[in-house]
Design a protein around this motif. Sequence first.
Motif, PDB file in Angstrom:
ATOM      1  N   TYR A 159      -1.899  28.588  87.327  1.00 51.32           N
ATOM      2  CA  TYR A 159      -2.294  27.427  87.091  1.00 51.32           C
ATOM      3  C   TYR A 159      -2.809  26.711  88.337  1.00 51.32           C
ATOM      4  CZ  TYR A 159       0.797  27.780  83.188  1.00 51.32           C
ATOM      5  OH  TYR A 159       1.578  28.183  82.033  1.00 51.32           O
ATOM      6  N   SER A 173       6.950  21.943  91.412  1.00 57.89           N
ATOM      7  CA  SER A 173       6.676  21.534  90.187  1.00 57.89           C
ATOM      8  C   SER A 173       5.215  21.966  89.904  1.00 57.89           C
ATOM      9  CB  SER A 173       6.563  19.685  90.282  1.00 57.89           C
ATOM     10  OG  SER A 173       7.623  19.266  90.402  1.00 57.89           O
ATOM     11  N   SER A 174       4.831  22.125  88.489  1.00 57.35           N
ATOM     12  CA  SER A 174       3.623  22.325  88.128  1.00 57.35           C
ATOM     13  C   SER A 174       3.466  22.057  86.627  1.00 57.35           C
ATOM     14  CB  SER A 174       3.606  23.905  87.965  1.00 57.35           C
ATOM     15  OG  SER A 174       2.518  24.412  87.386  1.00 57.35           O
ATOM     16  N   ALA A 175       2.503  21.723  86.257  1.00 61.92           N
ATOM     17  CA  ALA A 175       1.890  21.514  84.869  1.00 61.92           C
ATOM     18  C   ALA A 175       2.482  22.680  83.805  1.00 61.92           C
ATOM     19  CB  ALA A 175       0.213  21.114  84.610  1.00 61.92           C
ATOM     20  N   GLY A 176       2.459  23.699  84.444  1.00 60.58           N
ATOM     21  CA  GLY A 176       2.894  24.822  83.436  1.00 60.58           C
ATOM     22  C   GLY A 176       4.413  24.975  83.392  1.00 60.58           C
ATOM     23  N   SER A 177       5.009  25.643  82.355  1.00 56.01           N
ATOM     24  CA  SER A 177       6.357  25.692  82.454  1.00 56.01           C
ATOM     25  C   SER A 177       6.857  27.073  82.599  1.00 56.01           C
ATOM     26  CB  SER A 177       6.799  25.297  80.772  1.00 56.01           C
ATOM     27  OG  SER A 177       8.155  25.543  80.645  1.00 56.01           O
ATOM     28  N   ASP A 232      -2.554  23.919  89.964  1.00 56.12           N
ATOM     29  CA  ASP A 232      -1.461  23.365  90.818  1.00 56.12           C
ATOM     30  C   ASP A 232      -0.557  24.094  91.699  1.00 56.12           C
ATOM     31  OD1 ASP A 232      -0.050  23.685  88.591  1.00 56.12           O
ATOM     32  OD2 ASP A 232       0.612  21.600  88.009  1.00 56.12           O
ATOM     33  N   SER A 274       0.651  33.764  85.019  1.00 59.15           N
ATOM     34  CA  SER A 274      -0.189  32.550  84.851  1.00 59.15           C
ATOM     35  C   SER A 274      -0.574  32.229  86.475  1.00 59.15           C
ATOM     36  CB  SER A 274       0.584  31.456  84.313  1.00 59.15           C
ATOM     37  OG  SER A 274       1.349  31.698  83.318  1.00 59.15           O
ATOM     38  N   GLU A 305      12.711  27.725  86.460  1.00 56.48           N
ATOM     39  CA  GLU A 305      11.798  26.852  87.353  1.00 56.48           C
ATOM     40  C   GLU A 305      10.825  27.845  88.351  1.00 56.48           C
ATOM     41  OE1 GLU A 305      14.348  24.581  90.160  1.00 56.48           O
ATOM     42  OE2 GLU A 305      15.066  26.183  91.137  1.00 56.48           O
ATOM     43  N   TRP A 306       9.953  27.196  89.081  1.00 54.79           N
ATOM     44  CA  TRP A 306       8.995  27.836  89.796  1.00 54.79           C
ATOM     45  C   TRP A 306       9.449  28.197  91.296  1.00 54.79           C
ATOM     46  CZ3 TRP A 306       5.576  30.336  86.934  1.00 54.79           C
ATOM     47  CH2 TRP A 306       5.178  30.023  85.890  1.00 54.79           C
TER      48      TRP A 306
END
Length: 214
Positions: free
Chosen positions: A159, A105-109, A161, A157, A120-121
Amino acid sequence: MDAQELRAADDAASSTTPGGFMRSRTVIAAAMLLAVTACGSGGRAEPSSTVTVTRTVAPTAASTQPSPDVFALGEVWEFASKESVSGDESFQGTAVVLAYEQGFSSAGSASEEAGEAGYEWAYAEVKVCVGNGVFLDADTTWILYYSDGSRIERSSSAYADFPKPAYPSEVSVTAGKCARGKIAYPVPSDKRPKSVLYAPPGLKKPVEWTVPEA
């Protein structure tokens, strides 16, 4: 010839014959052992459970390249270069993909970065070490490869997190040092990559680490 001389000649003959025979057997045995060793060295060695699996190729445009190797995660690829005519320093080192994880999970999409829904990441954890010389690397040299032929490069990116430590965007690895970290990718959530490719400059064919099924 008197009796004493005859005995001496007889003794000399008897000591020479067995000795010569033994030396002949020794030479023949040694030759057979050499032949067996030479033939055996051409086969593929079976590593024991305590042996680290390594394979060696040379990532230079001028050197002879073997067929591309496919590794399992955690297997080490050894590389080396020769000093070029321009005087660039030669180097020797290792590279390895340690892990691949998908779905963090991350704050970025991830879908926003990919430009379409259903992403997804994921990350690959990689490591490069140098034994001698200096080797330049970057996170852009590590690419995800899919069975349909598509490839995904690292996220544009960074991010806060994202999994840490992050692999450097650019790094100069010197003798006795390593660079290790995680590289994030936006990936389709409904499939996994076939492998992680490593394609540093000067390497004609990428090195490949297989990603296991979930």
